[in-house]
Design an enzyme around this catalytic site. Structure first.
Site, PDB file in Angstrom:
ATOM      1  N   ASN A  80      13.430  20.146 -14.856  1.00  0.00           N
ATOM      2  CA  ASN A  80      13.383  21.107 -15.956  1.00  0.00           C
ATOM      3  C   ASN A  80      14.045  20.508 -17.199  1.00  0.00           C
ATOM      4  O   ASN A  80      14.989  19.722 -17.105  1.00  0.00           O
ATOM      5  CB  ASN A  80      13.987  22.468 -15.577  1.00  0.00           C
ATOM      6  CG  ASN A  80      15.373  22.401 -14.966  1.00  0.00           C
ATOM      7  OD1 ASN A  80      15.777  21.379 -14.419  1.00  0.00           O
ATOM      8  ND2 ASN A  80      16.093  23.498 -15.039  1.00  0.00           N
ATOM      9  N   GLU A 100      15.414  21.838 -20.878  1.00  0.00           N
ATOM     10  CA  GLU A 100      15.711  22.987 -21.735  1.00  0.00           C
ATOM     11  C   GLU A 100      15.768  22.580 -23.202  1.00  0.00           C
ATOM     12  O   GLU A 100      15.763  21.391 -23.532  1.00  0.00           O
ATOM     13  CB  GLU A 100      17.032  23.629 -21.295  1.00  0.00           C
ATOM     14  CG  GLU A 100      16.926  24.227 -19.896  1.00  0.00           C
ATOM     15  CD  GLU A 100      18.188  24.903 -19.409  1.00  0.00           C
ATOM     16  OE1 GLU A 100      18.096  25.624 -18.409  1.00  0.00           O
ATOM     17  OE2 GLU A 100      19.265  24.701 -20.019  1.00  0.00           O
ATOM     18  N   ASN A 101      15.825  23.599 -24.054  1.00  0.00           N
ATOM     19  CA  ASN A 101      15.810  23.374 -25.496  1.00  0.00           C
ATOM     20  C   ASN A 101      16.709  24.404 -26.162  1.00  0.00           C
ATOM     21  O   ASN A 101      16.790  25.551 -25.700  1.00  0.00           O
ATOM     22  CB  ASN A 101      14.368  23.504 -25.998  1.00  0.00           C
ATOM     23  CG  ASN A 101      14.220  23.146 -27.452  1.00  0.00           C
ATOM     24  OD1 ASN A 101      14.473  23.954 -28.334  1.00  0.00           O
ATOM     25  ND2 ASN A 101      13.824  21.923 -27.713  1.00  0.00           N
ATOM     26  N   ALA A 102      17.351  24.022 -27.269  1.00  0.00           N
ATOM     27  CA  ALA A 102      18.265  24.916 -27.979  1.00  0.00           C
ATOM     28  C   ALA A 102      17.578  26.196 -28.446  1.00  0.00           C
ATOM     29  O   ALA A 102      18.223  27.233 -28.598  1.00  0.00           O
ATOM     30  CB  ALA A 102      18.882  24.187 -29.176  1.00  0.00           C
ATOM     31  N   CYS A 155       9.737  24.119 -17.070  1.00  0.00           N
ATOM     32  CA  CYS A 155      10.151  24.064 -15.665  1.00  0.00           C
ATOM     33  C   CYS A 155       9.777  22.721 -15.027  1.00  0.00           C
ATOM     34  O   CYS A 155       8.802  22.068 -15.419  1.00  0.00           O
ATOM     35  CB  CYS A 155       9.477  25.169 -14.867  1.00  0.00           C
ATOM     36  SG  CYS A 155       9.854  26.838 -15.404  1.00  0.00           S
ATOM     37  N   GLU A 213       8.413  22.187 -12.112  1.00  0.00           N
ATOM     38  CA  GLU A 213       7.113  22.215 -11.438  1.00  0.00           C
ATOM     39  C   GLU A 213       5.983  21.924 -12.422  1.00  0.00           C
ATOM     40  O   GLU A 213       5.062  21.154 -12.124  1.00  0.00           O
ATOM     41  CB  GLU A 213       6.871  23.593 -10.805  1.00  0.00           C
ATOM     42  CG  GLU A 213       7.894  24.014  -9.773  1.00  0.00           C
ATOM     43  CD  GLU A 213       9.055  24.811 -10.361  1.00  0.00           C
ATOM     44  OE1 GLU A 213       9.542  24.480 -11.482  1.00  0.00           O
ATOM     45  OE2 GLU A 213       9.473  25.788  -9.707  1.00  0.00           O
ATOM     46  N   CYS A 267       4.955  29.157 -13.243  1.00  0.00           N
ATOM     47  CA  CYS A 267       4.643  27.951 -12.469  1.00  0.00           C
ATOM     48  C   CYS A 267       3.709  28.271 -11.309  1.00  0.00           C
ATOM     49  O   CYS A 267       2.801  27.496 -10.996  1.00  0.00           O
ATOM     50  CB  CYS A 267       5.920  27.296 -11.960  1.00  0.00           C
ATOM     51  SG  CYS A 267       6.843  26.477 -13.278  1.00  0.00           S
TER      52      CYS A 267
HETATM   53 ZN    ZN Z   1       8.604  27.776 -13.641  1.00  0.00          ZN
END
Ligand code: ZN
Length: 138
Positions: free
Chosen positions: A51, A53-55, A62, A64, A96
Site C-alpha cells: 500500500n 499512502e498520500n498526504a 491498496c 492488492e 480491491c
Molecule cells: Zn483495497
C-alpha cells in the site's frame, strides 16, 4: 464457503511469505498499517504490491490493486491466487475485491498475518452476488 484447493499448503505459505516481503515496502506514514500482496498468475509469475499512502489521503492505493495493476500493465491478467499480509490478518477492502473480481471471480485469496498464519477463501466467498463484465448489456 467454497473450498479452494488448487494450491498446496506449501504454496499458500510461500505466496504469503512473498506478501509479507512486499509489505516491507509499504509507504504508510498516516495509518502505519502496512499491507503486502503477492499475486500468482497462471504462468507462474508473482506480482508483489504494497500500500502507498498520500498526504491528500484520496490518492492512496491498496497493496492488492498495486499488484493487479502491475500485472495487467504488463499484459498479464490470468490470475490464480493472491496472498494478502497485514499485522493482524486484515481482509481486502471492498474496492480491491471488486477489482480482483473483474479478472478472476473464483480467485483463491490467502489472508494472513506477519507470523505466517492464514485462512484461505475464494473471491466469491468475500464478494458474493457480485457485479461483473457479463452484466453489462453490450
Ligand atoms: Zn483495497
Amino acid at each position: 464457503m467454497a473450498q479452494p484447493n488448487i494450491l498446496s499448503p506449501d504454496q499458500y505459505a510461500d505466496l504469503l511469505k512473498q506478501a509479507i516481503e512486499a509489505r516491507n515496502f509499504a509507504y504508510v506514514p498516516y495509518s502505519n498499517y502496512k499491507v503486502g500482496a503477492a499475486l500468482l498468475t497462471a504462468d507462474g509469475r508473482v506480482y508483489q504490491g504494497c500500500n502507498v499512502e498520500n498526504a491528500a489521503y484520496g490518492p492512496s492505493m491498496c497493496a492488492e490493486r498495486v499488484a493487479v495493476f502491475k500485472a495487467v500493465s504488463e499484459g498479464v491478467s490470468d490470475f490464480v491466487a493472491i496472498a494478502v499480509a497485514t499485522v493482524n490478518g486484515g481482509t481486502p477492502c471492498g474496492v480491491c475485491r471488486q477489482v480482483l473480481r473483474e479478472f478472476a471471480p473464483e480467485l483463491t485469496v490467502i489472508i494472513g498475518d506477519v507470523e505466517g498464519n492464514y485462512k484461505v477463501f475464494t473471491l466469491s466467498d468475500l464478494l458474493p452476488h457480485s457485479f461483473g463484465p457479463e452484466h453489462l448489456l453490450r
